[in-house]
Design an enzyme around this catalytic site. Sequence first.
Site, PDB file in Angstrom:
ATOM      1  CG  HIS A 116      44.233  29.788  41.867  1.00 20.25           C
ATOM      2  ND1 HIS A 116      43.397  28.705  41.712  1.00 20.25           N
ATOM      3  CD2 HIS A 116      43.688  30.796  41.155  1.00 20.25           C
ATOM      4  CE1 HIS A 116      42.407  29.049  40.918  1.00 20.25           C
ATOM      5  NE2 HIS A 116      42.557  30.306  40.553  1.00 20.25           N
ATOM      6  CB  CYS A 132      40.868  45.620  44.619  1.00 22.97           C
ATOM      7  SG  CYS A 132      42.081  45.692  43.297  1.00 22.97           S
TER       8      CYS A 132
END
Lengths: 448, 462
Positions: free
Chosen positions: A29, A406
């Site tokens: 992350h 994406c």
Amino acid sequence: MRKETNPEDIDGMHSAAGILTSTGGMTSHAAVVARGWGRCCVAGAGEIHIDEKARKIKINGKTFTHKDVLSIDGSTGEVMVGEVETQTPKLSGDFSTVMKWTDKYGSMKVRTNADTPADAKRARDFGAQGIGLCRTEHMFFEGERIMAMREMILAENEADRKEALTKLLPVQRKDFVGIFTAMKGLPVTIRLLDPPLHEFLPHDDKSQAEMASRLGVKRSVVKNRVLALHESNPMLGHRGCRLAVTYPEILDMQVTAITEAVIACKKKKVDAQAEIMIPLVGTANELKLLGDRVRVVMAEVKEAKKYTGKLNILVGTMIEIPRAALTADQVSEHADFFSFGTNDLTQMTFGYSRDDINTFLPDYLNEEILPRDPFQTLDTTGVGQLVEMGVQKGRSTKSKLKCGICGEHGGDPESIEFCHKVGLDYVSCSPFRVPIARLAAAQAALGA
Amino acid sequence: MAKKVAKKASRAPKMTYYFGKGKTEGKNDQKQLLGGKGMNLAEMTRIGLPVPPGFTITTEVCDLYYKNKKKLPKGLMDAVNKNVKMLEKELGKKFGDTKLPLLVSVRSGAAVSMPGMMNTILNLGLNDASVVGLANATGNERFAYDAYRRLINMFGDVVCGVGHEYFEHAFDRIKAKYHAKEDNDVPLEGMIALCESYKKVFRKHYGKPFPQDPIKQLELAVEAVFASWMQMRAIRYRQVENITGLLGTAVNVQSMVFGNMGDDSGTGVAFTRDPSTGENKFYGEFLINAQGEDVVAGIRTPQPVAEMTKWNKKIYDQLLKIKDKLEKHYRDVQDIEFTIEKGKLYMLQTRNGKRTGAAAVKIACDMVKEKLIKEKEGVMRIPAGDLTQLLLPSFSPSAKAKAKKTGGLLSVCQRRLGLLSASSPLLRLRLSIVRLRAKKCCSCGKKPTPKTSTACTRRLAS
């Protein structure tokens, strides 16, 4: 400085000059988010022991506190004591020459992943030809908004939920107007709320107490809600379009904000090109239900605003669950576009959790079980088949179906070559990788 | 079984490719077969550059060596002998001669560059007789014995596994005996004594005397280069760099030239353009009276190549001409190595130069403007991922160096450190570019035992 980061840290991460974590890797992350912002990040520095409570860290026997300055080099992974002088990059005339070449020879468009007007503008300066992924959840974390969001999550009935959502509507609308304006004349794909709701709630006692007093409820109410939202496997839990199925009022609010923002822009003669993307679709029926609802809400807003012009808002979906790719011919009946979310598609095809991969990935690479990290470079033999099949099946139903990607792969030259080969219309990557993707797209076109 | 192998070997394709004035057999599309170095030596010879003649043993032979239970395939040494004869004829020198002895270098060279990963032997061909020949030919006895002791040391270390430290000890004893502080202070008698004592060290630790037959030396050296293809550091390097699908290494046997024959000799490395900025400026460094390994060892600090005009303007001008010729021929930036022996320039290597992202952009644009390449080629020349280096702020190299000097470096991914080290600024630059271009991190050569894997920092935010 964190052991690892999670979406709750977003505010802190955005204001940080650099991010250093002791666990995780290039696709965790912290790394993904930092990369998008062009923020320096060293993740997985195992020699560093971070004591978050005492606000101290220990590196090779030396202890540092929040008063000390460290310098980290994101390209080499080095951590140094004190402030090391930096130099800012100067983009030469040669650089713009090369970018002109890429426009001349490239056929795929390059979009960017951006959540704020500032990011959008920067990516546009780097030559982004649209936004391929605008994550709406990041908008809910900023400042006061998180409170309205939490109020909505705590609401026990639809009426209360709607009331909380009314507070969020104007801020979302304002964000969208800002992004449409920054990207005028270019498409902007907005993904409806994707993460599970528990990510918006605090998990430690102190913050829970704070939240309870801010919202005027008992601590136990907050605590119980957090417990109720707990899932054993949130990645496969109540998130994405599943949220919109159970709480359609969230979708209503977001679609209203988008439609109103487009109308506001059109009135100011700003060419807003919105694309609404429904995440985590696995079956055609999900998209049929939610797509219809989106269209109904758009029509309602148009009428309420007494707007008679054309809005041209596209409605499409993310293809990130293998089943959606396998049944793409059915899914595309209800979609104007597909955007391949290859991060989740890779997780679910391999059955790997991206955040846990670092415990075994080094061995997998060493033993050559995998040629490389599939989260960095698209696995063309496996995951790639699903992408290729998704494009082909999707276009078999709708020949002009717009297709893009994406995931993080959108900025990886090797993966971009593959995207070109399977006929994608665009790739989308973080702002700082836009020039790389443009060059790679041109090279793919020339090499073909 | 042995018969079968022999039969197979006799049907094996051409094993050696000669390059020299008489004929040059290699072609510029034979990188897989001749290795990068071998192909470019042939190519430079073909376009008329001054390259010391020699020959290349193909990568297929390396493959046969491994298929043949690590034995040189039959027929190889016959081919080698033929090539040596051609070399002797072209140069008017002879292996083991007491007047004009032929000396060669033996170097590895795979299709993909693996700097420093495999073995090299210099001054091969020296023995008790030809060392006298070398002294006669050069008029410099000390130089000849210095070359001989270097061969025994290198041959012992690299080919026969005699630890370098044994030779070091012997050298220390000689230095003490002659009250010499530095290697260069040892007089001629000392060097002669050193050769004798090196031969004893060799015999003691290898069990056999130092081979006096130059052809035998060559055979052992070729085997050693092939063997080094599978040594640990080479295997690891290929793993780290994702190098797969190669047959093996080629071996380049090339006549020696000496950069350490006095103040009219020297050696250097250079880029045809600045590899860090891309500026179209001849960029490199050289050392007067030195061999290539002296540059790498970093005992002396080399001078920038621009200062060569003060030393020998003719050579400098010749180098500039060669630089232009190479760029026109290869249509890309070249990374070259050269040696000047007694005022005569020789080219030892050329290859496409590694460069930073910024340099890649500038070089592509400049070369399109110069009409050296087409716009489309310009697009293909820039490694897309390297653009990252242009877009993000970075630490100023001097500030970073200072921080490291003062012990400020706390933690770092240990990738490849320790594999290579260099003290010359240019070599350091080369390495830093290699590192800059490294695609993935955390591919430290080490296997990730729990300890080493946690000691590794991953590279990010690119």
